[in-house]
Enzyme design. Structure first.
Site, mmCIF file in Angstrom:
data_model
loop_
_atom_site.group_PDB
_atom_site.id
_atom_site.type_symbol
_atom_site.label_atom_id
_atom_site.label_comp_id
_atom_site.label_asym_id
_atom_site.label_seq_id
_atom_site.Cartn_x
_atom_site.Cartn_y
_atom_site.Cartn_z
ATOM 1 N N HIS A 177 -58.628 -98.903 -19.259
ATOM 2 C CA HIS A 177 -57.260 -99.399 -19.386
ATOM 3 C C HIS A 177 -56.771 -100.106 -18.123
ATOM 4 O O HIS A 177 -55.702 -100.727 -18.140
ATOM 5 C CB HIS A 177 -56.304 -98.258 -19.727
ATOM 6 C CG HIS A 177 -56.546 -97.649 -21.076
ATOM 7 N ND1 HIS A 177 -56.634 -98.403 -22.232
ATOM 8 C CD2 HIS A 177 -56.716 -96.354 -21.454
ATOM 9 C CE1 HIS A 177 -56.848 -97.598 -23.253
ATOM 10 N NE2 HIS A 177 -56.917 -96.356 -22.818
ATOM 11 N N ASP A 204 -64.698 -95.988 -27.411
ATOM 12 C CA ASP A 204 -63.619 -95.036 -27.168
ATOM 13 C C ASP A 204 -62.623 -95.099 -28.327
ATOM 14 O O ASP A 204 -62.519 -96.108 -29.020
ATOM 15 C CB ASP A 204 -62.927 -95.436 -25.855
ATOM 16 C CG ASP A 204 -61.983 -94.400 -25.289
ATOM 17 O OD1 ASP A 204 -60.890 -94.232 -25.859
ATOM 18 O OD2 ASP A 204 -62.314 -93.784 -24.265
ATOM 19 N N HIS A 218 -59.516 -95.378 -27.974
ATOM 20 C CA HIS A 218 -58.477 -96.320 -27.576
ATOM 21 C C HIS A 218 -59.071 -97.683 -27.274
ATOM 22 O O HIS A 218 -60.206 -97.800 -26.794
ATOM 23 C CB HIS A 218 -57.758 -95.815 -26.324
ATOM 24 C CG HIS A 218 -57.122 -94.474 -26.484
ATOM 25 N ND1 HIS A 218 -57.823 -93.296 -26.325
ATOM 26 C CD2 HIS A 218 -55.851 -94.117 -26.795
ATOM 27 C CE1 HIS A 218 -57.005 -92.266 -26.519
ATOM 28 N NE2 HIS A 218 -55.800 -92.733 -26.820
ATOM 29 N N ASP A 221 -63.229 -89.271 -27.108
ATOM 30 C CA ASP A 221 -61.961 -88.869 -27.725
ATOM 31 C C ASP A 221 -61.884 -89.272 -29.193
ATOM 32 O O ASP A 221 -60.857 -89.065 -29.849
ATOM 33 C CB ASP A 221 -60.767 -89.422 -26.957
ATOM 34 C CG ASP A 221 -60.889 -90.887 -26.604
ATOM 35 O OD1 ASP A 221 -61.868 -91.524 -27.028
ATOM 36 O OD2 ASP A 221 -60.001 -91.399 -25.893
#
Length: 405
Positions: free
Chosen positions: A140, A176, A178, A270
């Protein structure tokens, strides 16, 4: 499998040093570095880090020159000022609930970045075929902004070093939960880097980006980078079958068409059904299968040059160590078989130090099966609709048919 039975098949570099545990926001932050310590302990229980073909890299703190290869100078300065007790720059995403400031903010993030840089150096020097930095994957972090627990983008540092070291093209592959928004941001206009992200749709999950229409921009010299950004935005509740179907329906064809010289992958775990921050339903079995498929793709397309990083993962005792130990073993060329017993000394350590009962086996007993895209597109299926949106945007740019290739 026992420690004495593990046998690495290829020279592999693995990043580990206890100092990596210093990247810790606060005691109740979901990204607890205990997940890293438990991962390296589980790897050692299986004998992975003691194998003669596995070299453990102990990274120092990255120099500014390294960080500035992918981050703006003003941003790096803002991180240093905040870490030294100065004001936290909200413009740069610092001092937020997700990314609070702490004394080791700069040094901890820079150490992780140095680890991934040294993975790239090992690949370029021919000292390793594969490399793993499970402390990395801070996807990120954008060129001038922190976000989502991420300060410096270590994967981007590795990619840039591979390019500066003479490679022509690199694929970044992010699985991931995200969206890998920071890595996409850094390379959005660079036609030499293809960023691919499979993730839970931004409609329902941070950071709210990563849609199929985001396909790349234009380099400063006017060269088009369209077609080098790939996003598959999957619905909540997607499990192993849907995720693997989407991966195989999109990723191999585009990677083969792009013809990269190396691959850098981000393996945030995740996506697991036990993760407290996401809404997906993958198993350890499915995550292991993804790592196997990515390893096979790197061998086929990239001359077997592959760097794997960690990423998200907030079931820090039960999921992360198993998932990333599988990843490390696969990178070293000796996958841990499904249904292998988790070593009892490791389980006892988790029980004693964390007060948690760890799983007994290295898998979740999931039934791994998925429909091949060649069996047909189902417009009533939310996963298939997501896949088709991505194929329509990207496949024609490579002369591929979005319906059939």
């Amino acid at each position: 499998m026992t420690p004495t039975s593990f046998r690495a098949a290829v020279p592999t570099a693995v990043v580990w040093d206890p100092a990596l545990l210093e990247y810790r926001f606060h005691a109740t932050h979901p990204m607890d570095p205990v997940r890293l310590d438990l991962t390296q302990r589980l790897c050692r229980e299986f004998g992975i880090l003691d194998d003669p073909l596995v070299r453990v890299i102990s990274p120092g703190i990255a120099e500014d020159e390294t960080l500035l290869s992918v981050h703006d100078a003003g941003y790096v300065d803002a991180v240093k000022i905040a870490a030294s007790g100065g004001p936290a720059s909200s413009v740069h995403g610092l001092g937020t609930e997700d990314t609070p400031v702490f004394a080791e903010l700069h040094a901890g993030a820079a150490r992780i970045a140095q680890g991934s840089l040294e993975c790239a150096e090992a690949i370029l020097a021919g000292e390793a075929v594969h490399a793993v930095n499970f402390a990395g994957g801070l996807h990120h972090a954008a060129r001038a902004r922190a976000g989502g627990f991420c300060v410096y983008n270590d994967a981007a540092v590795a990619i840039q070093r591979l390019l500066d070291g003479g490679l022509s093209k690199v694929v970044y592959l992010d699985v991931d939960a995200h969206h890998g928004d920071g890595t996409q941001d850094i390379f959005y206009d660079d036609p030499r880097v293809m960023t691919i992200s499979l993730h839970q749709t931004g409609v329902s999950l941070y950071p709210g980006t990563g849609f199929p229409a985001e396909i790349g921009g234009r380099a400063p010299d006017g060269t088009s980078a369209e077609g080098t950004v790939v996003n598959v935005a999957l619905p909540p509740q997607t499990g192993d079958a849907g995720w693997l179907r989407a991966f195989h329906a999109v990723v191999p064809a585009l990677v083969r068409a792009f013809e990269p010289d190396a691959m850098v992958s981000q393996h945030g775990c995740d996506t697991h059904e036990e993760d407290p921050l996401t809404d997906l339903r993958l198993s350890i079995d499915g995550q292991r299968q993804l790592a196997l498929d990515i390893a096979q793709l790197a061998e086929e397309v990239c001359g077997d040059r592959w760097i794997a990083t960690g990423g998200g993962g907030y079931s820090v005792h039960r999921v992360v160590p198993r998932s990333w130990t599988h990843l490390t073993a696969i990178a070293a060329g000796d996958p841990i078989p499904l249904r292998t017993l988790v070593p009892e000394p490791w389980r006892e350590h988790v029980r004693r130090t964390c007060g948690v009962e760890a799983p007994e086996r290295m898998n979740d007993d999931a039934e791994l099966w998925w429909r091949s895209w060649e069996l047909g597109y189902d417009p009533s299926d939310a996963v298939d609709r997501a896949v088709m949106q991505t194929r329509r945007e990207l496949f024609p740019l490579y002369g591929l048919d979005p319906w059939f290739d």
